[in-house]
Design a protein around this motif. Structure first.
Motif, PDB file in Angstrom:
ATOM      1  N   HIS A   1       2.220   4.796  -0.941  1.00 23.23           N
ATOM      2  CA  HIS A   1       1.610   5.480  -1.573  1.00 23.23           C
ATOM      3  C   HIS A   1       2.825   6.927  -2.142  1.00 23.23           C
ATOM      4  O   HIS A   1       2.801   7.311  -2.358  1.00 23.23           O
ATOM      5  CB  HIS A   1       0.790   6.032  -1.856  1.00 23.23           C
TER       6      HIS A   1
ATOM      7  N   HIS B   1      -8.983  -3.995  -2.938  1.00 23.84           N
ATOM      8  CA  HIS B   1      -6.858  -4.096  -3.889  1.00 23.84           C
ATOM      9  C   HIS B   1      -7.020  -5.175  -4.403  1.00 23.84           C
ATOM     10  O   HIS B   1      -6.958  -5.824  -3.895  1.00 23.84           O
ATOM     11  CB  HIS B   1      -6.265  -3.673  -2.262  1.00 23.84           C
TER      12      HIS B   1
ATOM     13  N   HIS C   1       0.971  -1.163   0.042  1.00 21.51           N
ATOM     14  CA  HIS C   1       0.173  -0.110   0.078  1.00 21.51           C
ATOM     15  C   HIS C   1       1.024   1.599   0.237  1.00 21.51           C
ATOM     16  O   HIS C   1       0.188   2.082  -0.148  1.00 21.51           O
ATOM     17  CB  HIS C   1      -0.981   0.030   1.459  1.00 21.51           C
TER      18      HIS C   1
ATOM     19  N   HIS D   1      -2.279   6.705   4.153  1.00 20.10           N
ATOM     20  CA  HIS D   1      -3.680   6.738   3.164  1.00 20.10           C
ATOM     21  C   HIS D   1      -4.269   8.050   3.542  1.00 20.10           C
ATOM     22  O   HIS D   1      -3.969   8.564   5.313  1.00 20.10           O
ATOM     23  CB  HIS D   1      -4.043   5.455   3.573  1.00 20.10           C
TER      24      HIS D   1
ATOM     25  N   ASP E   1      -7.152   4.555  -3.562  1.00 20.86           N
ATOM     26  CA  ASP E   1      -6.586   3.576  -1.840  1.00 20.86           C
ATOM     27  C   ASP E   1      -6.622   4.624  -0.723  1.00 20.86           C
ATOM     28  O   ASP E   1      -5.778   5.563  -0.445  1.00 20.86           O
ATOM     29  CB  ASP E   1      -5.826   3.218  -2.621  1.00 20.86           C
TER      30      ASP E   1
ATOM     31  N   SER F   1      -7.801  -4.224   1.906  1.00 13.75           N
ATOM     32  CA  SER F   1      -7.387  -2.366   2.572  1.00 13.75           C
ATOM     33  C   SER F   1      -6.801  -2.123   3.067  1.00 13.75           C
ATOM     34  O   SER F   1      -6.558  -3.186   4.481  1.00 13.75           O
ATOM     35  CB  SER F   1      -8.695  -2.193   2.428  1.00 13.75           C
ATOM     36  N   ALA F   2      -6.564  -1.325   2.891  1.00 14.15           N
ATOM     37  CA  ALA F   2      -5.724  -0.315   3.793  1.00 14.15           C
ATOM     38  C   ALA F   2      -6.534  -0.408   5.496  1.00 14.15           C
ATOM     39  O   ALA F   2      -5.526  -0.491   6.490  1.00 14.15           O
ATOM     40  CB  ALA F   2      -5.378   1.296   3.523  1.00 14.15           C
TER      41      ALA F   2
END
Length: 270
Positions: free
Chosen positions: A40, A123, A38, A157, A170, A128-129
């Motif tokens: 980013h 995802h 995850h 996130h 996301d 998911s986060a």
């Protein structure tokens, strides 16, 4: 199928996801590798850690298919553990690279139970986060790697009121957190305690700007949880409070890359 696990843990995790999908047992990463999937933004060195094992989640209906496929993919099952717990959790070993593979079937249950059936499509590679944060912060005796991973998720996130279904977006879903905590006082209490621990326990090497982002997002989640309407069950359990244990103590699971159940255990995912 490639019958020998790859030495590189990231490449091997990708191979497993691809092969299990072909075998009608689609899986998603959980644990540290799931958190890393995850990323980013640039991850500060103080939040980066090595990964010793691979942890996956499969749907409840796919547990048997996953078990068969993993044998063909070069993994040795812990036959005794799988016979006892296989409906919820499977344990395998990569003997070549001395790694453990945990497969959670339909749920992640440690100190609390988190239903994950139907949660595998948020995802491409991982849970998911929000689900990852829930797995990390449901452990009452939080360890340092869990603090690091939770901080990494919060840094990566923005918080959102959707459930992570928007194409190309996301975020960490407030609604998913509330769907778990607003009806369960125990879940709410453990997650609140641990979000506060994350805010207090950030690595000193974290830059002020990054620490501010993590702390603020943890605080916002706490505010959202506190403000949400609570179920009657939640309110009834709140009257008892901490006088009675609100969590389970997870059983230890063999933690070395050998088909043995006598080794010191670990109770959390990687």
């Amino acid at each position: 199928m490639t019958r020998r696990p790859l030495a590189d843990i990231h490449a091997e995790a990708t191979r497993l996801l691809d092969e299990l999908s072909v075998c009608a047992a689609p899986a998603r990463l959980i644990g540290g590798l799931g958190v890393a999937a995850h990323d980013h933004v640039r991850v500060p060195p103080s939040l980066v850690r090595a990964f010793a094992d691979i942890d996956l989640v499969v749907a409840r209906r796919a547990g048997r298919s996953a078990a068969r496929a993993l044998g063909e993919l070069g993994y040795t099952p812990n036959a005794r553990f799988n016979a006892l717990h296989g409906s919820k959790r499977l344990l395998f070993y990569d003997m070549t690279n001395r790694r453990q593979l945990d497969v959670f079937v339909g749920e992640f249950a440690m100190c609390h139970r988190l239903d994950l059936d139907g949660r595998l499509n948020h995802h491409a590679l991982a849970l998911s986060a929000a689900d990852l944060l829930l797995t990390k912060l449901q452990i009452v005796q939080l360890n340092h790697k869990d603090v690091l991973d939770a901080a990494r998720l919060l840094l990566n996130h923005e918080l959102s009121d959707d459930d992570g279904d928007l194409p190309g977006v996301d975020c960490l879903s407030n609604q998913r957190i509330l769907s778990v905590t607003a009806g369960d006082w125990g879940w709410h209490t453990t997650l609140s305690d641990n979000l506060a621990k994350v805010a207090r326990g950030l690595p000193k090497e974290l830059a002020e700007r990054e620490a501010t982002v993590v702390v603020r997002r943890a605080e916002v989640l706490l505010e959202v949880m506190a403000a949400a309407p609570k179920s009657t069950r939640w309110k009834a359990r709140a009257l008892v409070g901490r006088r009675k244990a609100w969590y389970e103590l997870p059983e230890e699971v063999a933690g070395s890359a050998k088909p043995s159940t006598t080794d010191p255990g670990r109770t959390t995912s990687g």
